[in-house]
Write an enzyme that holds these catalytic residues in place. Structure first.
Site, PDB file in Angstrom:
ATOM      1  N   GLY A  75      26.274   6.439 102.679  1.00 38.29           N
ATOM      2  CA  GLY A  75      26.547   7.348 101.574  1.00 38.29           C
ATOM      3  C   GLY A  75      27.831   8.095 101.841  1.00 38.29           C
ATOM      4  CB  CYS A 102      26.903   4.045 107.533  1.00 37.80           C
ATOM      5  SG  CYS A 102      28.505   4.851 107.481  1.00 37.80           S
ATOM      6  CE1 TYR A 103      25.166  11.936 104.777  1.00 31.78           C
ATOM      7  CE2 TYR A 103      23.102  10.953 104.004  1.00 31.78           C
ATOM      8  CZ  TYR A 103      23.911  12.066 104.203  1.00 31.78           C
ATOM      9  OH  TYR A 103      23.453  13.305 103.833  1.00 31.78           O
ATOM     10  CG  HIS A 189      28.379  -0.699 106.259  1.00 33.90           C
ATOM     11  ND1 HIS A 189      27.565  -0.097 105.318  1.00 33.90           N
ATOM     12  CD2 HIS A 189      29.257   0.253 106.669  1.00 33.90           C
ATOM     13  CE1 HIS A 189      27.954   1.158 105.157  1.00 33.90           C
ATOM     14  NE2 HIS A 189      28.971   1.395 105.963  1.00 33.90           N
ATOM     15  CD  GLU A 191      25.359  -2.747 104.279  1.00 31.92           C
ATOM     16  OE1 GLU A 191      24.958  -2.863 105.442  1.00 31.92           O
ATOM     17  OE2 GLU A 191      25.824  -1.687 103.833  1.00 31.92           O
ATOM     18  CB  SER A 243      22.971 -12.647  74.218  1.00 29.26           C
ATOM     19  OG  SER A 243      22.833 -13.131  75.549  1.00 29.26           O
ATOM     20  N   GLY A 244      22.651 -15.977  74.211  1.00 33.31           N
ATOM     21  CA  GLY A 244      23.361 -17.136  74.727  1.00 33.31           C
ATOM     22  C   GLY A 244      23.633 -16.998  76.216  1.00 33.31           C
ATOM     23  CB  VAL A 246      22.048 -16.681  82.620  1.00 35.66           C
ATOM     24  CG1 VAL A 246      22.634 -15.438  83.210  1.00 35.66           C
ATOM     25  CG2 VAL A 246      20.960 -17.211  83.513  1.00 35.66           C
ATOM     26  CG  ASP A 247      20.864 -11.607  82.249  1.00 40.38           C
ATOM     27  OD1 ASP A 247      20.910 -12.409  83.199  1.00 40.38           O
ATOM     28  OD2 ASP A 247      21.629 -10.651  82.129  1.00 40.38           O
ATOM     29  CB  SER A 248      18.654 -13.288  76.328  1.00 38.34           C
ATOM     30  OG  SER A 248      19.753 -14.114  76.075  1.00 38.34           O
ATOM     31  CE  LYS A 389      24.241 -12.532  85.096  1.00 38.27           C
ATOM     32  NZ  LYS A 389      24.000 -12.006  83.747  1.00 38.27           N
TER      33      LYS A 389
END
Ligand code: XMP
Length: 533
Positions: A75, A102-103, A189, A191, A243-244, A246-248, A389
């Protein structure tokens, strides 16, 4: 329109469902780190379910989640400053393994009696770490390795209850462990990919320290989500906005698996779509689903509402309002619909502060939720609200959706309106659509679509002088924007080959009437954004 589909796999084709999915859970306490989401993704990559929660979550709330471990994120604050975010001191008494990054490490040490101060030499970027005390946490990590640091403060002294595990040249306490509690802290870090053994360290924490087994699988998650939708919806009807993107499409595929033809989809044609986009969505839909699709022709309404508007925020507001109106009008025609399904993703949930125990306003509000208001009167179904995603893409693939949908670049809700700078008119949109289609065609032809994250053309309301044949021209400028990014929160401009850019430019100028100049956008995000408006 009713269309057919059989490519979506039957429920039997995936791995056997298990109820274990979220049995093992890690919580990331977010102290405002830009990497909190990345930490959560890295944990999930190890097949351990992970959620981000507020930094001040209480021990009672934590106990309700029954986590195997806690990770305290980094942070921007300094622990010794007034008002710096702190964790509840009771979390150290829960007996749950804790890793501070870290923080997070500084906070652990400060909370448990050690001294944190501003470092004499700040470290940003690569650093060389030396493991000074072997511990299962460092299994598989060489004695000397590179790590990625980003800090101004560091732990200066530890109490006798802490053991130093690693150091760098300027940071004598780069990793520590508590001698009595299952508590670790690292100043660097793990990650980020710039820490080559970061994955090993996270794995060691999850499997050696927390005792996780790594049984969380996306396929199990999908099966459970589908079963729970089926149970919740029972005999009712669900509306899903398409919507066209990927999510929908993944939401629709999950619903289709869950409730078959009790699903109705609505796609609003706002006149701001890319060239041939509507046809391609209808085509893909008809190949993959055998259910009801309503296409609303809203072009006139949208362009009417946009006439004379040049302010980007006002454009967005008007588009959002008309979208809801069109959607609502169409939804009224669908008898017996009780639920509305949306492709809200986990980053949307945490960024908007909507997650229970979520980090609330610590992350900027992002404008890509594209959500429909609750006032529409439907109960919401959001089967992707726990996913990132890349997990949604994987899920789409598992569900049998084709690569053309799964790997589609994101397209913003307000569509070409935010790429057609200044006033939006049909004539300008047509110019933009042609230029945009060429850009996409050429990147596909070069086999580079999957190598890039988002690619499009922008039409500027700027004219410049040119010469074509022997005549002077005074026409518009098109900008090509292409970025690479993991999460769309930060992005770098793509180093497309010069020959490809040259081809795009020549074709646009030769084939699109009204354009005599093409530029390539070489700004990263931040400070620029991906879209131009
Ligand atoms: P920016 O321009 O903020 O965009 O760097 C980040 C990502 O979000 C998409 N975007 C939107 N998506 N509605 C959407 O559905 C919006 O209003 C919107 N604005 C930006 C953008 O295309 C990029 O992928």
């Amino acid at each position: 329109m009713t269309v057919s589909l059989d490519a979506i796999q039957s429920p039997q084709s995936s791995a056997a469902p298990t109820t274990r999915a979220a049995e093992e859970r890690i919580l990331v306490l977010d102290f405002g780190s830009q990497f909190a989401q990345l930490i959560a993704r890295r944990v999930r990559e190890q097949h351990v379910y992970c959620e981000i929660v507020r930094h001040d979550i209480t021990p009672e709330q934590i106990a309700r989640h029954q986590p195997r471990g806690l990770i305290l994120s980094g942070g921007p604050s300094s622990v010794y400053e007034d008002g710096a975010p702190r964790c509840h001191p009771g979390i150290f008494e829960l007996g749950i393994p804790i890793l501070g990054i870290c923080y997070g490490m500084q906070l652990i040490c400060d909370s448990l009696g050690s001294k944190v101060a501003n470092a004499q030499a700040r470290e940003y970027g690569r650093a060389h770490v030396k493991v000074t005390q072997r511990d299962p946490f460092f299994d598989g990590v060489p004695d000397a390795t590179e790590v990625w640091m980003s800090h101004g403060d560091q732990v200066q002294e530890i109490t006798g209850e802490f053991v130093a595990l690693a150091r760098t040249e300027t940071c004598p306490l780069a990793a520590v462990k508590h001698s009595r509690l299952p508590v670790y802290g690292i100043q660097f870090h793990p990650e980020v990919t710039h820490t080559p053994y970061g994955k090993t360290l996270l794995k060691n924490f999850l499997f050696q320290v927390c005792g996780c087994r790594g049984e969380w699988k996306l396929s199990n998650f999908a099966e459970e989500a589908i079963a729970s939708i089926r149970q919740r919806v029972a005999g009712d009807r669900v509306i899903c906005g398409l919507s066209g993107g990927v999510d929908s499409a993944v939401v629709a595929a999950m619903l289709y698996r869950a409730i078959g033809d009790q699903l109705s989809c609505i796609m609003v044609d706002n006149g701001l779509l890319r060239k041939s986009e509507l046809d391609s969505v209808k085509h893909e839909f008809s190949r993959h689903f055998k259910t009801d699709l309503h296409v609303v022709d809203g072009e006139q309404r949208f362009l009417g509402a946009l006439a004379g508007v040049t302010d980007p925020q006002e454009k967005r507001r008007r588009i959002g309002r008309i979208f809801i109106e069109c959607f609502q009008d169409e939804a009224k025609k669908i008898q017996g619909a009780r639920y509305l399904a949306q492709g809200t993703l986990y980053p949307d949930v945490i960024e908007s502060g909507a997650a229970p125990d979520g980090p609330a306003a610590t992350i900027k509000l992002h404008h890509n939720v594209g959500g429909l208001p609750k006032e529409l009167g439907f109960e919401l179904i959001e089967p992707l609200r726990d996913l990132f995603k890349d997990e949604v893409r994987q899920l789409g693939s598992n569900l049998g959706l084709p690569d053309s949908i799964v790997w589609r670049h994101p397209f913003p809700g307000p569509g070409l309106a935010v790429r057609c700078l200044g006033e939006v008119t049909k004539a300008k949109l047509d110019v933009l659509r042609e230029a945009d289609a060429i850009v996409l065609e050429e990147v596909h032809a070069a086999g580079l679509y999957r190598e890039t994250s988002q690619l499009f053309a922008v039409l500027l309301p700027v004219q410049s002088v040119g010469v074509m044949g022997d005549a002077r021209t005074y026409e518009n400028t098109v900008v090509i924007r292409c970025v690479n990014t993991d999460d769309f929160m930060t992005a770098d401009w793509s180093r497309l080959p010069h020959e490809l850019l040259a081809k795009m430019s020549t074709r646009i100028i030769n084939e699109v009437n009204g354009v005599n100049r093409v530029c390539y956008d070489i700004s990263s995000k931040p400070p620029a954004t991906i879209e131009w408006e």
